[in-house]
Scaffold this active site. Structure first.
Site, short mmCIF file in Angstrom:
data_model
loop_
_atom_site.label_atom_id
_atom_site.label_comp_id
_atom_site.label_asym_id
_atom_site.label_seq_id
_atom_site.Cartn_x
_atom_site.Cartn_y
_atom_site.Cartn_z
N THR A 1 5.93 -48.29 50.24
CA THR A 1 6.24 -46.91 51.50
C THR A 1 5.82 -46.60 52.28
O THR A 1 6.69 -46.83 53.42
CB THR A 1 6.04 -45.65 50.38
OG1 THR A 1 6.25 -45.30 49.42
CG2 THR A 1 6.63 -44.29 50.39
N ARG B 1 -0.66 -30.34 74.97
CA ARG B 1 -1.61 -30.78 75.48
C ARG B 1 -1.50 -30.23 76.62
O ARG B 1 -0.25 -29.51 76.99
CB ARG B 1 -2.53 -31.78 75.12
CG ARG B 1 -2.38 -32.69 73.56
CD ARG B 1 -3.06 -34.05 73.56
NE ARG B 1 -4.34 -33.80 73.80
CZ ARG B 1 -5.16 -34.29 74.03
NH1 ARG B 1 -4.93 -35.69 74.30
NH2 ARG B 1 -6.45 -34.48 74.09
N ILE C 1 0.82 -27.95 81.39
CA ILE C 1 0.42 -27.57 80.01
C ILE C 1 1.81 -27.40 79.39
O ILE C 1 3.41 -27.30 79.12
CB ILE C 1 0.74 -25.66 79.88
CG1 ILE C 1 -0.49 -25.30 80.72
CG2 ILE C 1 1.03 -25.36 78.86
CD1 ILE C 1 -1.20 -24.23 81.03
N GLY C 2 2.03 -28.75 78.33
CA GLY C 2 2.70 -29.60 77.70
C GLY C 2 3.20 -28.67 76.31
O GLY C 2 2.70 -27.82 75.57
N ASN C 3 3.96 -29.63 75.32
CA ASN C 3 3.91 -28.66 74.32
C ASN C 3 3.07 -28.95 73.69
O ASN C 3 3.44 -27.87 72.53
CB ASN C 3 5.45 -29.43 73.80
CG ASN C 3 7.17 -29.03 74.14
OD1 ASN C 3 7.11 -27.98 74.48
ND2 ASN C 3 7.47 -30.25 74.72
N ASP D 1 8.44 -30.07 82.72
CA ASP D 1 7.75 -31.18 83.12
C ASP D 1 8.75 -32.78 83.23
O ASP D 1 8.52 -34.18 84.05
CB ASP D 1 6.77 -31.51 81.59
CG ASP D 1 8.17 -31.26 80.34
OD1 ASP D 1 9.25 -30.84 80.54
OD2 ASP D 1 7.73 -31.33 78.97
N ARG D 2 9.71 -32.27 82.68
CA ARG D 2 11.10 -33.30 82.76
C ARG D 2 11.71 -33.42 84.16
O ARG D 2 11.84 -34.45 85.02
CB ARG D 2 12.17 -33.31 81.99
CG ARG D 2 12.10 -33.37 80.58
CD ARG D 2 13.18 -33.03 79.55
NE ARG D 2 14.34 -33.91 80.15
CZ ARG D 2 15.09 -33.41 79.76
NH1 ARG D 2 15.85 -31.97 78.85
NH2 ARG D 2 16.54 -33.80 79.28
#
Length: 274
Positions: free
Chosen positions: A199, A23, A19-21, A123-124
């Protein structure tokens, strides 16, 4: 580990969830082989029960939002809930999935690297462990996700440290969200002109060239300390950054080890320790 296995795990079938930040990242292992991997948005509580009832690979995809997949395996899962190995950087989501009847939660203290600090993202740590097991130490992992992170370990499998900054998409989105005049801009398929005349391209140029320069600086710093050290890249924006690097810094791009499933490699390598 063998004495602790039960249900599908004893038959060599188990599910992993990171479970990531932003997704959820899924992978299915069969006989210790990563069979397939997919991503979903965060899922509601009701899905926990649904997943526990899944008996076929096709149903599992459908329930987790992966849709219908053409698979060569049509085996049936065990009648018990499929074993789930879970890692998470979102405490509220961790609590939700603790209700799954056959879950095993991976925590930082289970990752057999030295020198880990308490707030390091799981995760890291898992990606670093997976890269080290695959290619050896020392190794630096670049994770091009919502955040862009650098995480390295030396030849003694001890954390050297790393860095965190907003990822490519987040940098582009932040300008639009926090200013009244700047538009929302997507990352282009190819490098924009460095000195832009509108821009949209000016935003792309500023974010992308600065990001690439930062990656180059970290990579070169790693090579100064570890001339033979490996460098791996993972995460959802990995291919886009590699495409940019191949144009801007081809020597660096040529040395990057690309692997989208490093976290799952780390979880697989961790099975014997959990």
């Amino acid at each position: 580990m063998e004495s602790q296995r039960h249900g599908g795990e004893s038959a060599g079938i188990w599910l992993t969830l990171m479970i990531g930040n932003s997704r959820m990242h899924w992978a299915l292992f069969v006989e210790e082989k990563l069979t397939c991997a997919w991503d979903t948005e965060y899922l509601p509580f009701a899905f926990v029960h649904q997943i526990s009832q899944c008996q076929t690979l096709e149903n599992l995809y459908k329930v987790t939002g992966g849709g219908s997949r053409d698979t060569k395996t049509n085996f049936h899962f065990p009648t018990a809930p499929l074993p789930l190995l879970l890692a998470s950087v979102v405490p509220s989501q961790t609590a939700l999935w603790q209700t799954y009847p056959n879950v095993r939660i991976v925590t930082l203290d289970q990752v057999p690297l030295q020198g880990l600090y308490s707030t390091l993202g799981i995760d890291r740590a898992l990606s670093l462990w997976g890269a080290g097991q695959a290619w050896g130490f020392p190794v630096l992992v670049i994770d091009a996700g919502t955040a862009l992170t650098f995480t390295g370990a030396n030849g003694n499998q001890c954390l050297e440290g790393g860095a965190i900054l907003p990822g490519l998409g987040l940098q582009l989105a932040t300008l639009a969200q926090n200013t009244k005049q700047l538009p929302n801009v997507e990352a282009p398929s190819f490098l924009p002109p460095r000195f832009a005349l509108n821009t949209e391209e000016a935003i792309q140029s500023g974010v992308i060239y600065t990001l690439l320069a930062g990656i180059k600086d970290f990579v070169e710093a790693w090579w100064r300390d570890y001339p033979e050290g490996k460098i791996a890249i993972t995460g959802g924006d990995r291919q886009r950054l590699i495409d940019y690097l191949q144009i801007q810094f081809p020597d660096i791009a040529a040395h990057l080890l690309v692997e989208p499933n490093l976290i799952f490699w780390g979880m697989q390598a961790l099975i014997a320790y959990v």
